[in-house]
Design a protein around this motif. Sequence first.
Motif, PDB file in Angstrom:
ATOM      1  N   LEU A  75      42.726  -5.520   9.590  1.00 14.59           N
ATOM      2  CA  LEU A  75      41.750  -4.169   9.966  1.00 14.59           C
ATOM      3  C   LEU A  75      40.958  -4.016   8.940  1.00 14.59           C
ATOM      4  CD1 LEU A  75      44.537  -1.386  11.219  1.00 14.59           C
ATOM      5  CD2 LEU A  75      42.881  -3.075  12.323  1.00 14.59           C
ATOM      6  N   GLU A  76      41.339  -4.419   7.444  1.00 13.31           N
ATOM      7  CA  GLU A  76      40.315  -4.364   6.516  1.00 13.31           C
ATOM      8  C   GLU A  76      39.171  -5.825   6.420  1.00 13.31           C
ATOM      9  OE1 GLU A  76      39.394  -2.127   4.723  1.00 13.31           O
ATOM     10  OE2 GLU A  76      41.315  -0.980   3.949  1.00 13.31           O
ATOM     11  N   GLY A  77      39.539  -6.777   7.244  1.00 15.83           N
ATOM     12  CA  GLY A  77      38.618  -7.760   7.113  1.00 15.83           C
ATOM     13  C   GLY A  77      39.041  -8.955   5.884  1.00 15.83           C
ATOM     14  N   GLY A  78      40.317  -8.847   5.362  1.00 16.03           N
ATOM     15  CA  GLY A  78      40.531  -9.774   4.184  1.00 16.03           C
ATOM     16  C   GLY A  78      41.061 -10.923   4.597  1.00 16.03           C
ATOM     17  N   THR A  79      41.304 -11.689   3.633  1.00 11.60           N
ATOM     18  CA  THR A  79      41.811 -13.085   3.872  1.00 11.60           C
ATOM     19  C   THR A  79      43.381 -12.977   4.160  1.00 11.60           C
ATOM     20  OG1 THR A  79      41.574 -13.621   1.631  1.00 11.60           O
ATOM     21  CG2 THR A  79      39.889 -14.523   2.957  1.00 11.60           C
ATOM     22  N   ALA A  80      43.984 -12.201   3.212  1.00 14.44           N
ATOM     23  CA  ALA A  80      45.397 -12.006   3.149  1.00 14.44           C
ATOM     24  C   ALA A  80      45.803 -10.636   2.675  1.00 14.44           C
ATOM     25  CB  ALA A  80      45.875 -13.312   2.464  1.00 14.44           C
ATOM     26  N   ALA A  81      47.035 -10.272   2.857  1.00 14.57           N
ATOM     27  CA  ALA A  81      47.374  -9.095   2.086  1.00 14.57           C
ATOM     28  C   ALA A  81      48.748  -9.019   1.701  1.00 14.57           C
ATOM     29  CB  ALA A  81      47.123  -7.784   3.209  1.00 14.57           C
ATOM     30  N   ASP A 184      40.332   1.433  -3.973  1.00 19.32           N
ATOM     31  CA  ASP A 184      41.432   2.275  -3.122  1.00 19.32           C
ATOM     32  C   ASP A 184      40.886   2.929  -1.980  1.00 19.32           C
ATOM     33  OD1 ASP A 184      43.358   4.123  -2.505  1.00 19.32           O
ATOM     34  OD2 ASP A 184      43.982   4.809  -4.396  1.00 19.32           O
ATOM     35  N   ASN A 185      41.198   2.486  -0.843  1.00 22.83           N
ATOM     36  CA  ASN A 185      40.849   2.939   0.627  1.00 22.83           C
ATOM     37  C   ASN A 185      41.751   3.956   1.394  1.00 22.83           C
ATOM     38  OD1 ASN A 185      38.642   2.672   2.195  1.00 22.83           O
ATOM     39  ND2 ASN A 185      39.146   1.055   3.582  1.00 22.83           N
ATOM     40  N   THR A 186      42.741   4.517   0.368  1.00 19.27           N
ATOM     41  CA  THR A 186      43.861   5.273   0.987  1.00 19.27           C
ATOM     42  C   THR A 186      43.175   6.295   1.785  1.00 19.27           C
ATOM     43  OG1 THR A 186      45.204   4.878  -0.756  1.00 19.27           O
ATOM     44  CG2 THR A 186      45.738   6.700   0.328  1.00 19.27           C
ATOM     45  N   LEU A 187      42.251   7.270   1.424  1.00 16.38           N
ATOM     46  CA  LEU A 187      41.853   8.529   2.168  1.00 16.38           C
ATOM     47  C   LEU A 187      41.177   8.163   3.363  1.00 16.38           C
ATOM     48  CD1 LEU A 187      43.097   9.909  -0.376  1.00 16.38           C
ATOM     49  CD2 LEU A 187      41.382  11.466  -0.063  1.00 16.38           C
ATOM     50  N   ALA A 188      40.325   6.941   3.189  1.00 18.44           N
ATOM     51  CA  ALA A 188      39.477   6.446   4.468  1.00 18.44           C
ATOM     52  C   ALA A 188      40.152   5.865   5.425  1.00 18.44           C
ATOM     53  CB  ALA A 188      38.463   5.914   3.816  1.00 18.44           C
ATOM     54  N   THR A 189      41.086   4.860   5.048  1.00 15.96           N
ATOM     55  CA  THR A 189      41.611   3.803   5.894  1.00 15.96           C
ATOM     56  C   THR A 189      40.536   3.062   6.333  1.00 15.96           C
ATOM     57  OG1 THR A 189      41.598   4.878   7.955  1.00 15.96           O
ATOM     58  CG2 THR A 189      43.298   5.626   6.798  1.00 15.96           C
ATOM     59  N   PRO A 190      40.775   1.874   6.943  1.00 14.39           N
ATOM     60  CA  PRO A 190      39.807   0.799   7.356  1.00 14.39           C
ATOM     61  C   PRO A 190      39.065   1.425   8.915  1.00 14.39           C
ATOM     62  CG  PRO A 190      41.964  -0.193   7.676  1.00 14.39           C
ATOM     63  CD  PRO A 190      42.104   1.041   6.719  1.00 14.39           C
ATOM     64  N   PHE A 191      39.684   2.496   9.300  1.00 19.99           N
ATOM     65  CA  PHE A 191      38.966   3.208  10.344  1.00 19.99           C
ATOM     66  C   PHE A 191      37.539   3.764   9.984  1.00 19.99           C
ATOM     67  CE2 PHE A 191      38.065   6.633  13.530  1.00 19.99           C
ATOM     68  CZ  PHE A 191      37.891   5.810  14.506  1.00 19.99           C
ATOM     69  N   LEU A 192      37.759   4.555   8.967  1.00 15.36           N
ATOM     70  CA  LEU A 192      36.640   5.339   8.641  1.00 15.36           C
ATOM     71  C   LEU A 192      35.686   4.500   7.683  1.00 15.36           C
ATOM     72  CD1 LEU A 192      38.137   8.890   7.637  1.00 15.36           C
ATOM     73  CD2 LEU A 192      37.020   8.109   9.795  1.00 15.36           C
ATOM     74  N   CYS A 193      36.193   3.423   6.840  1.00 16.93           N
ATOM     75  CA  CYS A 193      35.492   3.004   5.956  1.00 16.93           C
ATOM     76  C   CYS A 193      35.912   1.489   5.835  1.00 16.93           C
ATOM     77  CB  CYS A 193      35.384   3.501   4.682  1.00 16.93           C
ATOM     78  SG  CYS A 193      34.686   2.698   3.143  1.00 16.93           S
ATOM     79  N   PRO A 195      35.550  -1.449   3.019  1.00 21.59           N
ATOM     80  CA  PRO A 195      34.592  -1.588   1.585  1.00 21.59           C
ATOM     81  C   PRO A 195      34.431  -3.025   1.567  1.00 21.59           C
ATOM     82  CG  PRO A 195      36.840  -0.301   1.498  1.00 21.59           C
ATOM     83  CD  PRO A 195      36.732  -0.530   2.842  1.00 21.59           C
ATOM     84  N   PHE A 196      35.190  -4.093   2.211  1.00 17.31           N
ATOM     85  CA  PHE A 196      34.480  -5.378   1.941  1.00 17.31           C
ATOM     86  C   PHE A 196      33.094  -5.418   2.579  1.00 17.31           C
ATOM     87  CE2 PHE A 196      39.430  -6.882   2.258  1.00 17.31           C
ATOM     88  CZ  PHE A 196      39.260  -6.800   0.680  1.00 17.31           C
ATOM     89  N   ASP A 197      32.883  -4.661   3.395  1.00 15.35           N
ATOM     90  CA  ASP A 197      31.317  -4.985   4.155  1.00 15.35           C
ATOM     91  C   ASP A 197      30.263  -4.390   3.065  1.00 15.35           C
ATOM     92  OD1 ASP A 197      32.526  -5.506   6.379  1.00 15.35           O
ATOM     93  OD2 ASP A 197      32.360  -3.827   7.718  1.00 15.35           O
ATOM     94  N   HIS A 198      30.873  -3.809   1.975  1.00 10.86           N
ATOM     95  CA  HIS A 198      29.876  -3.336   0.961  1.00 10.86           C
ATOM     96  C   HIS A 198      29.879  -3.751  -0.328  1.00 10.86           C
ATOM     97  CE1 HIS A 198      28.691  -0.151   4.128  1.00 10.86           C
ATOM     98  NE2 HIS A 198      30.038   0.172   3.991  1.00 10.86           N
ATOM     99  N   GLY A 199      30.765  -5.027  -0.279  1.00  4.61           N
ATOM    100  CA  GLY A 199      30.758  -5.751  -1.658  1.00  4.61           C
ATOM    101  C   GLY A 199      31.997  -5.727  -2.579  1.00  4.61           C
ATOM    102  N   ALA A 200      33.126  -4.925  -1.848  1.00  2.68           N
ATOM    103  CA  ALA A 200      34.382  -4.722  -2.815  1.00  2.68           C
ATOM    104  C   ALA A 200      35.075  -6.079  -2.600  1.00  2.68           C
ATOM    105  CB  ALA A 200      35.228  -3.837  -2.146  1.00  2.68           C
ATOM    106  N   ASN A 201      35.843  -6.511  -3.671  1.00  2.00           N
ATOM    107  CA  ASN A 201      36.459  -7.852  -3.750  1.00  2.00           C
ATOM    108  C   ASN A 201      37.985  -7.569  -3.375  1.00  2.00           C
ATOM    109  OD1 ASN A 201      34.333  -8.012  -6.298  1.00  2.00           O
ATOM    110  ND2 ASN A 201      34.062  -9.575  -4.811  1.00  2.00           N
ATOM    111  N   ILE A 202      38.437  -6.642  -3.676  1.00  2.00           N
ATOM    112  CA  ILE A 202      40.025  -6.206  -3.577  1.00  2.00           C
ATOM    113  C   ILE A 202      40.018  -4.745  -3.035  1.00  2.00           C
ATOM    114  CG2 ILE A 202      42.198  -5.916  -4.771  1.00  2.00           C
ATOM    115  CD1 ILE A 202      41.076  -7.968  -7.054  1.00  2.00           C
ATOM    116  N   ILE A 203      41.112  -4.615  -2.073  1.00  2.00           N
ATOM    117  CA  ILE A 203      41.473  -3.166  -1.637  1.00  2.00           C
ATOM    118  C   ILE A 203      42.853  -2.857  -2.037  1.00  2.00           C
ATOM    119  CG2 ILE A 203      41.599  -1.844   0.512  1.00  2.00           C
ATOM    120  CD1 ILE A 203      39.100  -3.257   1.621  1.00  2.00           C
ATOM    121  N   VAL A 204      42.956  -1.738  -2.327  1.00  2.00           N
ATOM    122  CA  VAL A 204      44.423  -1.315  -2.356  1.00  2.00           C
ATOM    123  C   VAL A 204      44.711  -0.282  -1.551  1.00  2.00           C
ATOM    124  CG1 VAL A 204      44.793  -2.277  -4.897  1.00  2.00           C
ATOM    125  CG2 VAL A 204      43.720   0.110  -4.459  1.00  2.00           C
TER     126      VAL A 204
END
Length: 425
Positions: A75-81, A184-193, A195-204
């Motif tokens: 859902l976040e578009g990352g390589t692993a979690a 920290d994408n807690t309040l948005a969740t990947p449904f709303l935001c 972050p990797f599309d905007h240059g973030a490297n790590i999401i928590v």
Amino acid sequence: MTDKMPGFDTLAIHAGAQPDPATGARATPIYQTTAYVFEDVKHAADLFALRTFGNIYTRIMNPTQAVLESKVAALEGGTAALAVGSGHAAQMIVFHALMQPGDEFVAVRQLYGGSINQFAHSFKSFGWHVVWADADNLASIEKALSPKTKAIFIESIANPGGLITDIAAIARIAQKAGVPLIVDNTLATPFLCKPFDHGANIIVHSLTKFMGGHGNSMGGAIVDGGTFDWTRSGRYPLLTEPNESYHGLKLHETFGNIAFAIACRVLGLRDLGPAIAPLNSFLILTGMETLSLRMRKHCDNTLAVAKWLNTHPQVSWVNYAGLEGHKHHALAKKYCPKGAGAVFTFGLKGGYDAGVKAVSSTRLLSHLANIGDTRSLIIHPASTTHSQLSPEQLKQAGAGPDVVRLSVGIEDVEDIIADIDQAIS
Ligand SMILES: Cc1ncc(COP(=O)(O)O)c(C=O)c1O
């Protein structure tokens, strides 16, 4: 499925999950076991030396947890979690992989109060130093950087004020400085935001909130964007140098674009130990299947409640970025086009006493210290979570005596509004 990349809702339901190979069970089973039988001695030795992937011990991995991890990564578009026991555990493990005693990281002040405490007090005893900056003042972030800086930390939508952070602008600063941007994408969740599309490297994530969504289980996650070059600066020895506890294995050389997630699991989770319970993985997985339905309703309800409060005679201000005229409305449109989330603050004209009276008078809304439940939640920070702060500190934290925080649930919006109305009128 076809070759086309599945959509968000399809991933939310299917990513990582398949019928159980042993029993055919269609829902992901709760693998309530602490350990897993090895095929033979060589298999065991290969697992322990990271020469093969597989289950060893539930402190480090578990099949129910693995489905949750694949789903969050997809859902976040990352390589692993990696899933862990709470949002705070995720933060601790991320910084454990990045920091040595004496190192610094930059965090913006617009953060969940618990994270401010964790960074300012508990991390200090590990020798990790936080340098504070202001998310609305990019120059303050650049100024906070030093040769000892190992990362920049922000929230996409900040708790409690629902403020929106300019992720792309801060990602550019991080990239120039050669350090990863953690969001920290807690309040948005990947449904709303995303972050990797905007240059973030790590999401928590705190999975405890909207991701699980039902206020019934603690969990956290770390997502590796797979984009950061750990070798460039030589400043991340845990990822690039031979690791003594794995016979000199170099994690980045061996695992490439999933090296950060692997480091968090095989060093951080293995040694610090905050594993997620299999039952909690199952409950959060089940909640995530309806993430987009819930987030749409959360956002619709929140906008309606914020608009209604904005016209209420007892209300002096409403701080919701989804409202036109809010200072972050343009950022909200850019980063969270489907909605500005469900957590925001507003001010009562009657100050402290009115705040106490409001939280004591609700019947439908629950007065408690949590967010991201199906149920609507209310809190008056000055008399609870922030009651130890001085008036000046309360103001700085956005928790003045008149401030009330809402986490708007997915009940019928007319009922939510009626309850707030009777509580504040
Ligand atoms: C934005 C944010 N990040 C992290 C956390 C910490 O998560 P947990 O309570 O799961 O440890 C919270 C908790 O409220 C939060 O709101």
